[in-house]
Design a protein around this motif. Sequence first.
Motif, mmCIF file in Angstrom:
data_model
loop_
_atom_site.group_PDB
_atom_site.id
_atom_site.type_symbol
_atom_site.label_atom_id
_atom_site.label_comp_id
_atom_site.label_asym_id
_atom_site.label_seq_id
_atom_site.Cartn_x
_atom_site.Cartn_y
_atom_site.Cartn_z
ATOM 1 N N ARG A 176 6.229 13.312 50.863
ATOM 2 C CA ARG A 176 7.127 13.559 52.002
ATOM 3 C C ARG A 176 7.944 14.819 51.778
ATOM 4 N N TRP B 217 7.436 9.561 48.031
ATOM 5 C CA TRP B 217 8.582 10.455 48.171
ATOM 6 C C TRP B 217 8.139 11.903 47.922
ATOM 7 N N THR C 36 6.104 8.441 61.783
ATOM 8 C CA THR C 36 6.828 8.197 60.539
ATOM 9 C C THR C 36 5.937 8.560 59.343
ATOM 10 N N ARG C 37 6.585 8.955 58.251
ATOM 11 C CA ARG C 37 5.833 9.205 57.019
ATOM 12 C C ARG C 37 6.271 8.215 55.951
ATOM 13 N N GLU C 38 6.869 7.111 56.409
ATOM 14 C CA GLU C 38 7.412 6.126 55.471
ATOM 15 C C GLU C 38 6.343 5.562 54.535
ATOM 16 N N ASP C 39 5.097 5.576 55.012
ATOM 17 C CA ASP C 39 4.017 5.005 54.201
ATOM 18 C C ASP C 39 3.628 5.920 53.038
#
Length: 351
Positions: free
Chosen positions: A135, A132, A126-129
């Motif tokens: 990403r 925006w 995941t690249r949620e950390d």
Amino acid sequence: MPQPASLSCVIPCLNEQANLGILLPQLLATLGPETGRLEVIVVDDGSTDGTPELMRHWCGLHPEMVYLRLSRNFGKEAALTAGLEAATGDVVVCLDADMQHPPELVVAMLQRWREGMQMVYAVRATREDESWFKRAGSRLFYLLMRTSDGRGVPPNAGDFRLMDRAVVDALLRLPERDRFMKGLFAWVGFDAEAMPYTPPQRLHGVSRFRPLKLLRFAIDGLTAFTTWPLRLLSLLGACLSLVAFVYGLFIIVTHLLFGDAVRGWATLIIVILFFSGVNLMSLGIVGEYIARIFTEVKGRPVYLLRERVQGRAPGTAGDAAPGRPPQPPAAPRSANPASPAQAPASQGSTS
Ligand code: UDP
Ligand code: MG
């Protein structure tokens, strides 16, 4: 279950003294039992903290350690290249020093190697950390890289990976000096498999890859592995010429029909500005490629080595050589393409 006869870990580091003190014991404890001979190569990419002292100390205690100190900061790609050239293992693992690449995952990678996989690379689950902006930027980058002249770069894969000796030898045969490793890893092919993982936060310090550096890195990758931007420029030029021709016809016809000669000043300025912008942008893109050619033809070594310390068991004589240029300059690899793996590694690669 067969063990690799020897396993090399390549760790590029820049001012990671605090992290190395935690990573190295973990690495030795986790990977020592997994192989007949473990080799941990720490490549110091011009650290200004206490890394050299720490590593000399470690090399005096552990025969598994190899410490390579570059003469200055050459960048992570060059440090990785130095480590790969020095690695002697049947299996080679690249990992960061900041504890974002957990040694336990290497055990799982080794398992896949035993099952026949030649390269196992970690991908971020995941690249949620991330922000925006970052990403979106990386999505765009991987999209553009899909058009590269290899097989594209697998999305969200970093340098954390395990490679068979055959893959490492193939990588060392690639002669370019400006080494975009993510692209080279993908370009060489072989049986490769992704292993998802969630990277923990960096333990100490901050990332060296700030937004502008990442942008530079992305441009390097694109210019190293794609030529379509140049073709796109030709296409853009052709389309704009067509539009200009049609518009020119339109002006002539309206002039002949209505005798209208004065109007159109605003249009003229807009067209001039637009074409100036396109011209400059095109020059810039062409310039990026020329800059790459320039870097390559200069033929400078990818890195220079200042010190190499070979680990040894306490109480035995080692071949540490701090401050002494270890060997005569390496012959340029391109001059000896048939045996790249044998090129002397200690005075900098010319690849
Ligand atoms: N690194 C390096 N040379 C550099 C920059 C970074 O050897 O010029 C090393 C750094 O010490 C770390 C690894 O490369 O072990 C990854 O760097 P960082 O954590 O800053 O990058 P990120 O994880 O944010 O991609
Ligand atoms: Mg990191």
